[in-house]
Design a protein around this motif. Sequence first.
Motif, PDB file in Angstrom:
ATOM      1  N   LEU A 188       0.830  -1.203   0.000  1.00 29.68           N
ATOM      2  CA  LEU A 188       0.000   0.000   0.000  1.00 29.68           C
ATOM      3  C   LEU A 188       0.865   1.255   0.000  1.00 29.68           C
ATOM      4  CD1 LEU A 188      -2.781   1.321   0.104  1.00 29.68           C
ATOM      5  CD2 LEU A 188      -2.689   1.110   2.595  1.00 29.68           C
ATOM      6  N   ARG A 189       1.944   1.266   0.773  1.00 32.23           N
ATOM      7  CA  ARG A 189       2.845   2.417   0.800  1.00 32.23           C
ATOM      8  C   ARG A 189       3.457   2.640  -0.588  1.00 32.23           C
ATOM      9  NH1 ARG A 189       5.107   5.467   4.955  1.00 32.23           N
ATOM     10  NH2 ARG A 189       3.081   4.933   5.801  1.00 32.23           N
ATOM     11  N   TRP A 190       3.920   1.550  -1.233  1.00 35.98           N
ATOM     12  CA  TRP A 190       4.487   1.662  -2.578  1.00 35.98           C
ATOM     13  C   TRP A 190       3.441   2.224  -3.549  1.00 35.98           C
ATOM     14  CZ3 TRP A 190       8.626   1.649  -5.666  1.00 35.98           C
ATOM     15  CH2 TRP A 190       8.417   1.465  -7.033  1.00 35.98           C
ATOM     16  N   HIS A 191       2.246   1.652  -3.511  1.00 34.18           N
ATOM     17  CA  HIS A 191       1.201   2.042  -4.457  1.00 34.18           C
ATOM     18  C   HIS A 191       0.799   3.511  -4.285  1.00 34.18           C
ATOM     19  CE1 HIS A 191      -2.037   1.117  -7.302  1.00 34.18           C
ATOM     20  NE2 HIS A 191      -2.776   1.922  -6.578  1.00 34.18           N
ATOM     21  N   THR A 192       0.618   3.950  -3.057  1.00 33.11           N
ATOM     22  CA  THR A 192       0.204   5.340  -2.849  1.00 33.11           C
ATOM     23  C   THR A 192       1.332   6.305  -3.203  1.00 33.11           C
ATOM     24  OG1 THR A 192       0.747   5.192  -0.494  1.00 33.11           O
ATOM     25  CG2 THR A 192      -1.542   4.846  -1.112  1.00 33.11           C
ATOM     26  N   ARG A 193       2.569   5.937  -2.894  1.00 34.87           N
ATOM     27  CA  ARG A 193       3.704   6.794  -3.271  1.00 34.87           C
ATOM     28  C   ARG A 193       3.829   6.872  -4.794  1.00 34.87           C
ATOM     29  NH1 ARG A 193       8.272   7.906  -0.021  1.00 34.87           N
ATOM     30  NH2 ARG A 193       6.707   7.735   1.603  1.00 34.87           N
ATOM     31  N   LEU A 194       3.673   5.740  -5.465  1.00 30.94           N
ATOM     32  CA  LEU A 194       3.738   5.709  -6.929  1.00 30.94           C
ATOM     33  C   LEU A 194       2.624   6.550  -7.544  1.00 30.94           C
ATOM     34  CD1 LEU A 194       4.905   4.608  -9.596  1.00 30.94           C
ATOM     35  CD2 LEU A 194       3.445   2.586  -9.273  1.00 30.94           C
ATOM     36  N   ALA A 195       1.422   6.404  -7.050  1.00 32.17           N
ATOM     37  CA  ALA A 195       0.290   7.171  -7.591  1.00 32.17           C
ATOM     38  C   ALA A 195       0.512   8.671  -7.405  1.00 32.17           C
ATOM     39  CB  ALA A 195      -1.013   6.737  -6.918  1.00 32.17           C
ATOM     40  N   GLY A 196       1.003   9.074  -6.249  1.00 28.67           N
ATOM     41  CA  GLY A 196       1.292  10.485  -6.012  1.00 28.67           C
ATOM     42  C   GLY A 196       2.394  10.998  -6.916  1.00 28.67           C
ATOM     43  N   ARG A 197       3.431  10.187  -7.102  1.00 28.83           N
ATOM     44  CA  ARG A 197       4.539  10.556  -7.988  1.00 28.83           C
ATOM     45  C   ARG A 197       4.066  10.713  -9.423  1.00 28.83           C
ATOM     46  NH1 ARG A 197       9.331  12.998  -7.427  1.00 28.83           N
ATOM     47  NH2 ARG A 197      10.366  12.080  -5.679  1.00 28.83           N
ATOM     48  N   ILE A 198       3.202   9.808  -9.854  1.00 30.66           N
ATOM     49  CA  ILE A 198       2.671   9.891 -11.216  1.00 30.66           C
ATOM     50  C   ILE A 198       1.926  11.207 -11.393  1.00 30.66           C
ATOM     51  CG2 ILE A 198       0.979   8.929 -12.822  1.00 30.66           C
ATOM     52  CD1 ILE A 198       1.798   6.137 -11.771  1.00 30.66           C
ATOM     53  N   GLU A 199       1.102  11.549 -10.419  1.00 30.90           N
ATOM     54  CA  GLU A 199       0.351  12.817 -10.500  1.00 30.90           C
ATOM     55  C   GLU A 199       1.298  14.005 -10.645  1.00 30.90           C
ATOM     56  OE1 GLU A 199      -2.919  13.481 -10.632  1.00 30.90           O
ATOM     57  OE2 GLU A 199      -3.550  11.401 -10.478  1.00 30.90           O
ATOM     58  N   ARG A 200       2.370  14.037  -9.842  1.00 27.68           N
ATOM     59  CA  ARG A 200       3.328  15.149  -9.928  1.00 27.68           C
ATOM     60  C   ARG A 200       4.058  15.164 -11.261  1.00 27.68           C
ATOM     61  NH1 ARG A 200       3.942  13.678  -4.596  1.00 27.68           N
ATOM     62  NH2 ARG A 200       5.869  12.522  -4.921  1.00 27.68           N
TER      63      ARG A 200
ATOM     64  N   GLU B  58       3.313   8.558 -21.003  1.00 23.50           N
ATOM     65  CA  GLU B  58       4.019   7.329 -20.654  1.00 23.50           C
ATOM     66  C   GLU B  58       5.409   7.626 -20.095  1.00 23.50           C
ATOM     67  OE1 GLU B  58       5.374   3.099 -22.598  1.00 23.50           O
ATOM     68  OE2 GLU B  58       3.593   4.089 -23.397  1.00 23.50           O
ATOM     69  N   ASP B  59       6.090   8.617 -20.665  1.00 27.34           N
ATOM     70  CA  ASP B  59       7.401   8.997 -20.134  1.00 27.34           C
ATOM     71  C   ASP B  59       7.276   9.481 -18.688  1.00 27.34           C
ATOM     72  OD1 ASP B  59       8.571   8.379 -22.554  1.00 27.34           O
ATOM     73  OD2 ASP B  59       8.708  10.467 -23.227  1.00 27.34           O
ATOM     74  N   ALA B  60       6.217  10.217 -18.398  1.00 27.92           N
ATOM     75  CA  ALA B  60       5.997  10.709 -17.040  1.00 27.92           C
ATOM     76  C   ALA B  60       5.737   9.546 -16.076  1.00 27.92           C
ATOM     77  CB  ALA B  60       4.836  11.698 -17.013  1.00 27.92           C
ATOM     78  N   VAL B  61       4.978   8.554 -16.520  1.00 28.87           N
ATOM     79  CA  VAL B  61       4.692   7.393 -15.683  1.00 28.87           C
ATOM     80  C   VAL B  61       5.977   6.610 -15.407  1.00 28.87           C
ATOM     81  CG1 VAL B  61       3.485   5.166 -15.621  1.00 28.87           C
ATOM     82  CG2 VAL B  61       2.262   7.227 -16.335  1.00 28.87           C
ATOM     83  N   VAL B  62       6.800   6.433 -16.420  1.00 28.58           N
ATOM     84  CA  VAL B  62       8.072   5.723 -16.240  1.00 28.58           C
ATOM     85  C   VAL B  62       8.981   6.511 -15.291  1.00 28.58           C
ATOM     86  CG1 VAL B  62      10.191   5.001 -17.434  1.00 28.58           C
ATOM     87  CG2 VAL B  62       7.950   4.442 -18.403  1.00 28.58           C
ATOM     88  N   ALA B  63       9.042   7.822 -15.469  1.00 26.77           N
ATOM     89  CA  ALA B  63       9.867   8.657 -14.577  1.00 26.77           C
ATOM     90  C   ALA B  63       9.357   8.560 -13.137  1.00 26.77           C
ATOM     91  CB  ALA B  63       9.854  10.109 -15.050  1.00 26.77           C
ATOM     92  N   ALA B  64       8.053   8.499 -12.955  1.00 24.46           N
ATOM     93  CA  ALA B  64       7.481   8.363 -11.616  1.00 24.46           C
ATOM     94  C   ALA B  64       7.842   7.014 -11.007  1.00 24.46           C
ATOM     95  CB  ALA B  64       5.964   8.538 -11.664  1.00 24.46           C
ATOM     96  N   TRP B  65       7.813   5.967 -11.802  1.00 25.24           N
ATOM     97  CA  TRP B  65       8.209   4.645 -11.310  1.00 25.24           C
ATOM     98  C   TRP B  65       9.668   4.684 -10.863  1.00 25.24           C
ATOM     99  CZ3 TRP B  65      11.478   0.604 -11.459  1.00 25.24           C
ATOM    100  CH2 TRP B  65      11.041  -0.613 -10.975  1.00 25.24           C
ATOM    101  N   HIS B  66      10.531   5.295 -11.679  1.00 21.18           N
ATOM    102  CA  HIS B  66      11.950   5.421 -11.322  1.00 21.18           C
ATOM    103  C   HIS B  66      12.121   6.182  -9.998  1.00 21.18           C
ATOM    104  CE1 HIS B  66      13.331   5.126 -15.819  1.00 21.18           C
ATOM    105  NE2 HIS B  66      12.943   3.960 -15.334  1.00 21.18           N
ATOM    106  N   ALA B  67      11.447   7.305  -9.875  1.00 22.15           N
ATOM    107  CA  ALA B  67      11.580   8.133  -8.673  1.00 22.15           C
ATOM    108  C   ALA B  67      11.078   7.385  -7.437  1.00 22.15           C
ATOM    109  CB  ALA B  67      10.823   9.446  -8.853  1.00 22.15           C
ATOM    110  N   THR B  68       9.996   6.656  -7.579  1.00 21.18           N
ATOM    111  CA  THR B  68       9.460   5.899  -6.451  1.00 21.18           C
ATOM    112  C   THR B  68      10.411   4.769  -6.067  1.00 21.18           C
ATOM    113  OG1 THR B  68       7.225   6.425  -7.226  1.00 21.18           O
ATOM    114  CG2 THR B  68       7.422   4.701  -5.564  1.00 21.18           C
TER     115      THR B  68
END
Length: 173
Positions: free
Chosen positions: A51-63, A73-83
Amino acid sequence: MTWTSFHRRGEVLRDVIASANRRRDGRLPMELTGVAETFGDELVLLGALQLRWHTRLAGRIERELLAEPMELEDAVVAAWHATADELPGVRAILDRERTAPSTPASSAAMAKATAKEHVLLAMMAGRVSTPDDAAARVGAEIEDRARATYRPAPLPADEPSTLLGRLKAVVAA
């Protein structure tokens, strides 16, 4: 859950995440003080980390989407990397449980959580519009791309070798 137990659970979870991020060995740190009393068993702790991973990832994707609204898609990949950089130990635990689950229950939980994460990735990347099996397949492709292009942040330097680390060691002694 009382207010006190809620805060205690949060403190223990922060300790678990900090330990996992230091170790990065993919093992649940059940030996930490308060973990067994707070979470009870490995499956409950695994669920909290997922749950912590998922919520952090979702927030990162939004940012990330705010910064790059045309390259979804590039933004989603960058969010995955940052998380993954923020929660490397948590990611290692989740990966280990996905590839070599400790119990049938954790296998089922990880399969369900992974499918939901894949749907999130696909939908936020603008590649699908409905949360179905096709979305999960597309999301898996996006996750594969994120993993293939991911360069983990280096492990932190041993703190005692830094001035601040040496000062902390002196004060602790």
